[in-house]
Design a protein around this motif. Sequence first.
Motif, PDB file in Angstrom:
ATOM      1  N   LEU A  19       0.755  -1.162  -0.136  1.00 27.69           N
ATOM      2  CA  LEU A  19       0.141   0.059   0.074  1.00 27.69           C
ATOM      3  C   LEU A  19       0.915   1.339   0.085  1.00 27.69           C
ATOM      4  O   LEU A  19       1.682   1.334   0.829  1.00 27.69           O
ATOM      5  N   LEU A  20       0.472   2.000  -0.854  1.00 21.61           N
ATOM      6  CA  LEU A  20       1.259   3.454  -1.056  1.00 21.61           C
ATOM      7  C   LEU A  20       0.216   4.718  -0.745  1.00 21.61           C
ATOM      8  O   LEU A  20      -0.534   4.869  -1.718  1.00 21.61           O
ATOM      9  N   HIS A  21       0.227   5.381   0.079  1.00 19.70           N
ATOM     10  CA  HIS A  21      -0.559   6.350   0.616  1.00 19.70           C
ATOM     11  C   HIS A  21      -0.196   7.635  -0.273  1.00 19.70           C
ATOM     12  O   HIS A  21       0.609   7.868  -0.998  1.00 19.70           O
ATOM     13  N   PHE A  98      -2.960   5.096  -3.513  1.00 16.59           N
ATOM     14  CA  PHE A  98      -3.976   6.084  -3.582  1.00 16.59           C
ATOM     15  C   PHE A  98      -3.424   7.589  -3.885  1.00 16.59           C
ATOM     16  O   PHE A  98      -2.264   7.942  -3.179  1.00 16.59           O
ATOM     17  N   SER A  99      -3.806   8.370  -4.694  1.00 16.76           N
ATOM     18  CA  SER A  99      -3.589   9.713  -5.129  1.00 16.76           C
ATOM     19  C   SER A  99      -2.215   9.476  -5.649  1.00 16.76           C
ATOM     20  O   SER A  99      -1.680   9.157  -6.543  1.00 16.76           O
ATOM     21  N   MET A 100      -1.360  10.376  -4.955  1.00 17.08           N
ATOM     22  CA  MET A 100       0.121  10.517  -5.155  1.00 17.08           C
ATOM     23  C   MET A 100       0.712   9.059  -5.095  1.00 17.08           C
ATOM     24  O   MET A 100       1.800   8.348  -5.947  1.00 17.08           O
ATOM     25  N   GLY A 101       0.053   8.152  -4.367  1.00 10.22           N
ATOM     26  CA  GLY A 101       0.575   6.702  -4.282  1.00 10.22           C
ATOM     27  C   GLY A 101       0.377   5.998  -5.578  1.00 10.22           C
ATOM     28  O   GLY A 101       1.000   5.006  -6.011  1.00 10.22           O
ATOM     29  N   VAL A 119      -1.727  -4.099 -10.666  1.00  5.02           N
ATOM     30  CA  VAL A 119      -1.570  -2.642  -9.884  1.00  5.02           C
ATOM     31  C   VAL A 119      -3.225  -2.237  -9.581  1.00  5.02           C
ATOM     32  O   VAL A 119      -3.918  -2.225 -10.686  1.00  5.02           O
ATOM     33  N   VAL A 120      -3.228  -1.543  -8.582  1.00  2.00           N
ATOM     34  CA  VAL A 120      -4.511  -0.902  -8.080  1.00  2.00           C
ATOM     35  C   VAL A 120      -4.058   0.665  -7.983  1.00  2.00           C
ATOM     36  O   VAL A 120      -3.212   0.895  -7.185  1.00  2.00           O
ATOM     37  N   GLY A 121      -4.720   1.428  -8.779  1.00  3.41           N
ATOM     38  CA  GLY A 121      -4.640   3.161  -8.731  1.00  3.41           C
ATOM     39  C   GLY A 121      -6.120   3.493  -8.046  1.00  3.41           C
ATOM     40  O   GLY A 121      -7.211   3.463  -9.054  1.00  3.41           O
ATOM     41  N   LEU A 122      -6.033   4.313  -7.237  1.00  6.00           N
ATOM     42  CA  LEU A 122      -7.351   5.015  -6.709  1.00  6.00           C
ATOM     43  C   LEU A 122      -7.165   6.629  -6.487  1.00  6.00           C
ATOM     44  O   LEU A 122      -6.413   7.037  -5.874  1.00  6.00           O
ATOM     45  N   SER A 123      -8.281   7.069  -7.354  1.00  6.46           N
ATOM     46  CA  SER A 123      -7.777   8.398  -7.399  1.00  6.46           C
ATOM     47  C   SER A 123      -6.567   9.296  -7.432  1.00  6.46           C
ATOM     48  O   SER A 123      -6.394  10.218  -6.752  1.00  6.46           O
ATOM     49  N   GLY A 124      -6.000   8.782  -8.382  1.00 11.21           N
ATOM     50  CA  GLY A 124      -4.635   9.236  -8.755  1.00 11.21           C
ATOM     51  C   GLY A 124      -4.434   9.400 -10.386  1.00 11.21           C
ATOM     52  O   GLY A 124      -5.248   9.591 -11.044  1.00 11.21           O
ATOM     53  N   PHE A 125      -2.987   9.115 -10.455  1.00 16.64           N
ATOM     54  CA  PHE A 125      -2.590   9.499 -11.825  1.00 16.64           C
ATOM     55  C   PHE A 125      -1.234   8.789 -12.156  1.00 16.64           C
ATOM     56  O   PHE A 125      -0.637   8.164 -11.306  1.00 16.64           O
ATOM     57  N   ALA A 126      -0.931   8.899 -13.398  1.00 16.11           N
ATOM     58  CA  ALA A 126       0.770   8.534 -13.921  1.00 16.11           C
ATOM     59  C   ALA A 126       1.383   9.558 -14.174  1.00 16.11           C
ATOM     60  O   ALA A 126       0.777  10.499 -14.839  1.00 16.11           O
ATOM     61  N   VAL A 127       2.834   9.661 -13.894  1.00 17.74           N
ATOM     62  CA  VAL A 127       3.460  10.965 -14.126  1.00 17.74           C
ATOM     63  C   VAL A 127       3.998  10.849 -15.837  1.00 17.74           C
ATOM     64  O   VAL A 127       3.949  10.053 -16.391  1.00 17.74           O
ATOM     65  N   ASP A 128       3.847  12.107 -15.974  1.00 20.80           N
ATOM     66  CA  ASP A 128       4.450  11.983 -17.379  1.00 20.80           C
ATOM     67  C   ASP A 128       6.126  12.087 -17.433  1.00 20.80           C
ATOM     68  O   ASP A 128       6.635  12.885 -16.902  1.00 20.80           O
ATOM     69  N   ALA A 129       6.560  10.725 -18.135  1.00 24.36           N
ATOM     70  CA  ALA A 129       8.059  10.684 -17.759  1.00 24.36           C
ATOM     71  C   ALA A 129       8.953  11.457 -18.815  1.00 24.36           C
ATOM     72  O   ALA A 129      10.035  11.130 -18.944  1.00 24.36           O
ATOM     73  N   ASP A 130       8.333  12.065 -19.642  1.00 22.66           N
ATOM     74  CA  ASP A 130       8.980  12.691 -20.930  1.00 22.66           C
ATOM     75  C   ASP A 130      10.050  12.014 -21.549  1.00 22.66           C
ATOM     76  O   ASP A 130      11.217  12.268 -21.621  1.00 22.66           O
ATOM     77  N   SER A 131       9.603  10.655 -21.909  1.00 18.98           N
ATOM     78  CA  SER A 131      10.709   9.812 -22.577  1.00 18.98           C
ATOM     79  C   SER A 131      12.102   9.379 -21.666  1.00 18.98           C
ATOM     80  O   SER A 131      13.046   9.063 -22.451  1.00 18.98           O
ATOM     81  N   ASP A 132      11.804   9.477 -20.536  1.00 18.08           N
ATOM     82  CA  ASP A 132      12.965   9.117 -19.611  1.00 18.08           C
ATOM     83  C   ASP A 132      13.375   7.615 -19.837  1.00 18.08           C
ATOM     84  O   ASP A 132      12.445   6.601 -19.832  1.00 18.08           O
ATOM     85  N   PRO A 133      14.706   7.312 -20.154  1.00 22.77           N
ATOM     86  CA  PRO A 133      14.667   5.785 -20.317  1.00 22.77           C
ATOM     87  C   PRO A 133      14.538   4.864 -19.261  1.00 22.77           C
ATOM     88  O   PRO A 133      14.540   3.749 -19.443  1.00 22.77           O
ATOM     89  N   TRP A 184     -15.559  12.058  -4.512  1.00 16.17           N
ATOM     90  CA  TRP A 184     -14.742  12.959  -4.534  1.00 16.17           C
ATOM     91  C   TRP A 184     -13.311  12.523  -4.814  1.00 16.17           C
ATOM     92  O   TRP A 184     -12.976  11.649  -5.214  1.00 16.17           O
ATOM     93  N   HIS A 185     -12.456  13.297  -3.907  1.00 21.06           N
ATOM     94  CA  HIS A 185     -10.797  12.380  -3.819  1.00 21.06           C
ATOM     95  C   HIS A 185     -10.933  11.856  -2.638  1.00 21.06           C
ATOM     96  O   HIS A 185     -10.353  12.115  -1.495  1.00 21.06           O
ATOM     97  N   GLY A 186     -11.475  10.514  -2.558  1.00 25.12           N
ATOM     98  CA  GLY A 186     -11.431   9.547  -1.603  1.00 25.12           C
ATOM     99  C   GLY A 186     -11.622   8.095  -2.145  1.00 25.12           C
ATOM    100  O   GLY A 186     -11.290   7.637  -3.103  1.00 25.12           O
ATOM    101  N   ILE A 187     -12.030   7.410  -1.232  1.00 23.73           N
ATOM    102  CA  ILE A 187     -12.150   5.847  -1.415  1.00 23.73           C
ATOM    103  C   ILE A 187     -13.482   5.470  -0.696  1.00 23.73           C
ATOM    104  O   ILE A 187     -13.631   5.849   0.548  1.00 23.73           O
TER     105      ILE A 187
END
Length: 206
Positions: A19-21, A98-101, A119-133, A184-187
Motif C-alpha cells: 500500500l502506497l499512501h 492512492f492519489s500520489m501513491g 496494480v491498483v490505482g485509486l483517485s490518482g494519476f501516472a506521471v508524464d515521464a517525458d521519454s525518460d529511459p 470526490w478525492h477519496g475511497i
Amino acid sequence: MVLWSQPEEERAGKPLLVLLHGYGANEQDLLSVADMLPREFAVASVRAPLVSGAGFTWFPLTASIDYSLDAVKAASGYALDWIDSVKANHPSVTLLGFSMGMAMATTMLRQRPADFAAVVGLSGFAVDADSDPSFRDAELDGTVPMFWGRDQQDPVITPDKIDFTMGWVRKHVKLTKVLYTGMWHGINQQEVGHVSEFLTHEVLNK
C-alpha cells in the motif's frame, strides 16, 4: 517505516500487497482498507520518505517549484529497494496506491515491467515521464492487470493528469476502469469491494 496487516509468522508464502499512501498522509492511512481486502494477501503499508507537514510525501507536489522527475525516481527507488528486501518471501507482489501513491505504483511498474502481478490505482494519476529511459513503457504490452477507480468530480487530480493517465493506461495495461459518484478525492466501500473482486480474479485465481 512499514506496517503489516499480519504478524510475521503468518506472512511467508502469501502474495504481497504493498500500500502506497497519498500526499501528507502516513503508513496508517490505508490499513483500514486492508481489513476489507482478501485475507490471502500479506499487506504492507509503506511510509513515504519525505516529511510534509504532519505527514509524509513521496515527492514534491507536481505543481510546486521543487517537483522534478528525478524526485519521483528517487521515491520509486526507495520503495523498490524495500520490496527487494522482502519479495523472496512471497510468490507475487501487487501494488495499491492512492492519489500520489498511484503515481508511485505506476512509476514502479514502468521501471520494473515484469515484477508485479497487478496494480491498483485509486483517485490518482501516472506521471508524464517525458521519454525518460528508466521508464520502460515499451515493455508493457497490455498484459499486466490494472484497476483504476476515480470520481469524475475529483477536485484534486487536474484534467491534464487525467488526460495523460488515460492515454497511458490504454496503451500499456490490461485495464479495469470504474467511475464513482459522490466519492470526490477519496475511497468508498463500493470501490473497496470492486478492488477486492479484482485482486481475487486477477491475482489469487491466476
